[in-house]
Scaffold this motif. Structure first.
Motif: not given
Length: 311
Positions: A52, A70, A95
């Motif tokens: 993501t 990130t 993550a």
């Protein structure tokens, strides 16, 4: 409790198994009666979450590197992929490490998905490419995590620019074509070895037996790992031979899978016995792709190492 500078054997129940941790300079034999492992059957790992973090191209000295970042104010962890992967393989790690407070970066080396092709006339080195990427991202020092061919880059970078490395984790890797290392893995030099499917070479029998979905996704990511680029690996930089890695002084963690057909535990044990004060974790029922097969144990081993060595 493990104390840096001393060698102990620790068998600890882990997530879905146990891990063998060795640290220091010499190993003491553990009594056989203490070698107890979880005998419950392994459960298939869920498929990794999607990446993501924002992705973009770093335009460097005549080439581009695809990367994701990130962000955040925590210390940087840079993930260095194997030859069969790219910056897209780190779904299990992105993550998890970000949740632990780190700024996490993954990228594709030249010749891999999303990045520039290799230039035979001006190949550069993957270690210098990493230096340029860190400069581009304004990262002065980072924790490096290299798997397989990514370990070549991580170790070469650590030898050349040690002041820029907080810690180095080298997983399931040969580090270089050192004759002492190749002698411990004779099968991979046999002609028949190259004819084996990559998933047989790199994924353990346990993983292939219980996680068909994970195996299929690993194969898909491998098939896409080069994009439109032809096969071939960029030179890493300074060869990380057994003699060379003895110079490493930053905290170092070696990770091995007990069912790794390419770099079996004796290879990692040789490295761990060479690098003063380093640690070794052997993951059970795990092949060459430890980051993928046993991600919970792989991630926890790294996070525990960082916490312990930087406390």
């Amino acid at each position: 409790m493990f104390q840096p500078g001393r060698r102990k054997v620790i068998l600890s129940g882990g997530i879905g198994g146990a891990a063998l941790l060795l640290g220091g300079e010499r190993a003491e034999a553990a009594p056989a009666k203490g070698c107890t492992f979880d005998v419950a059957p392994l459960e298939p790992e869920p498929l990794p979450p999607d990446l993501t973090a924002p992705a973009q191209l770093a335009r460097l000295d005549g080439f581009d590197l695809w990367y994701w970042d990130t962000g955040g104010s925590g210390p940087a962890i840079i993930l260095l992929h194997p030859s069969t992967g790219s910056g897209h393989i780190w779904g299990y790690q992105q993550a998890a490490f970000a949740a632990a407070g780190y700024r996490v970066i993954g990228y594709s080396r030249r010749g891999h998905r999303g990045s520039s092709a290799m230039n035979a006339e001006r190949p550069g080195t993957s270690a210098d490419d990493l230096r340029q990427l860190m400069d581009h991202l304004r990262i002065e020092r980072a924790h490096l995590v290299g798997s397989a061919a990514g370990g070549f880059t991580a170790a070469s970078f650590a030898l050349t620019w040690p002041a820029r490395v907080r810690t180095v984790t080298l997983a399931c890797t040969l580090l270089s074509a050192d004759p002492r290392v190749l002698a411990l893995m004779p099968s991979v030099r046999e002609p028949w070895w190259k004819g084996l499917p990559h998933e047989f070479q790199e994924l353990s029998p346990s993983y292939r037996g219980i996680n068909k979905e994970g195996e299929a996704l690993w194969k898909s990511l491998y098939a896409q790992s080069r994009g439109d680029h032809p096969p071939g690996n960029q030179p890493a930089g300074e060869p990380a031979t057994v003699a060379a890695i003895a110079r490493l002084t930053m905290p170092a963690l070696f990770i091995s899978g007990d069912a790794d057909l390419i770099t079996p535990p004796p290879v990692a044990r040789l490295f761990a016995n060479t690098v003063k004060g380093s640690e070794l974790v052997v993951l059970p029922e795990c092949g060459h792709s430890a980051y993928w097969e046993r991600p919970a144990l792989f991630n926890q081993a790294i996070l525990d190492f960082l916490k312990r060595r930087l406390a």
